[in-house]
Scaffold this active site. Structure first.
Site, PDB file in Angstrom:
ATOM      1  N   CYS A  76       0.848  -1.193   0.000  1.00 40.45           N
ATOM      2  CA  CYS A  76       0.000   0.000   0.000  1.00 40.45           C
ATOM      3  C   CYS A  76       0.883   1.242   0.000  1.00 40.45           C
ATOM      4  O   CYS A  76       1.872   1.310   0.738  1.00 40.45           O
ATOM      5  CB  CYS A  76      -0.895   0.005   1.229  1.00 40.45           C
ATOM      6  N   SER A 102       2.930  -4.476   3.229  1.00 39.68           N
ATOM      7  CA  SER A 102       3.857  -3.366   3.445  1.00 39.68           C
ATOM      8  C   SER A 102       3.083  -2.102   3.119  1.00 39.68           C
ATOM      9  O   SER A 102       2.333  -2.073   2.136  1.00 39.68           O
ATOM     10  CB  SER A 102       5.069  -3.461   2.520  1.00 39.68           C
ATOM     11  N   CYS A 103       3.242  -1.073   3.938  1.00 40.74           N
ATOM     12  CA  CYS A 103       2.563   0.201   3.686  1.00 40.74           C
ATOM     13  C   CYS A 103       3.584   1.316   3.836  1.00 40.74           C
ATOM     14  O   CYS A 103       4.226   1.425   4.889  1.00 40.74           O
ATOM     15  CB  CYS A 103       1.411   0.386   4.670  1.00 40.74           C
ATOM     16  N   VAL A 104       3.721   2.083   2.794  1.00 40.56           N
ATOM     17  CA  VAL A 104       4.721   3.154   2.820  1.00 40.56           C
ATOM     18  C   VAL A 104       4.116   4.453   2.291  1.00 40.56           C
ATOM     19  O   VAL A 104       3.153   4.435   1.526  1.00 40.56           O
ATOM     20  CB  VAL A 104       5.960   2.791   1.955  1.00 40.56           C
TER      21      VAL A 104
END
Ligand SMILES: CC(=[NH2+])C(=O)[O-]
Length: 123
Positions: A76, A102-104
């Site tokens: 994301c 994974s969210c960045v």
């Protein structure tokens, strides 16, 4: 290898497919909040955009004959990390099985989007 395409999700905004199926795995391109009927982003808030992203993901998965419960990994992207909590609240309603993620936060997203959701599913 099979190319997945549906009119129920936005057309690609660049040189990519909505998804590719290979060896029993569905690799979906990132979905931004383009409304497929309008062909553009109409949602304005992070909540609305997250909802549209998830609906777009669901449409691509459906076309490939699967659903959210078969998603094993997501990535994301947020234009603002300050949107993390609000994004999560919408995301959690769609990704009930809590796939790996994974969210960045990134500097910018295509079309000025606030978020983008990419998924990989096992068929
Ligand atoms: C939106 C998107 N998936 C791309 O690659 O531009």
């Amino acid at each position: 290898m099979k190319v997945i395409h549906t009119d129920q999700a936005p057309a690609a905004v660049g040189p990519y497919s909505q998804a590719i199926e290979a060896n029993g795995v569905l690799y979906c391109s990132g979905q931004i909040a383009i409304n497929p009927a309008e062909g553009k982003i109409v949602a304005t808030t992070i909540e609305e955009q997250a909802e549209q992203c998830c609906r777009n993901v669901e449409a691509v998965l459906k076309e490939a004959g699967t659903d959210m419960s078969h998603v094993v990994k997501t990535t994301c992207f947020l234009a603002e990390i300050a949107d993390f909590k609000a994004f999560n609240e919408v995301y959690a309603k769609h990704f009930i099985s809590k796939p790996a993620r994974s969210c960045v936060a990134v500097k910018d997203l295509p079309a000025g989007a606030l978020c983008e959701v990419e998924v990989t599913a096992v068929l």
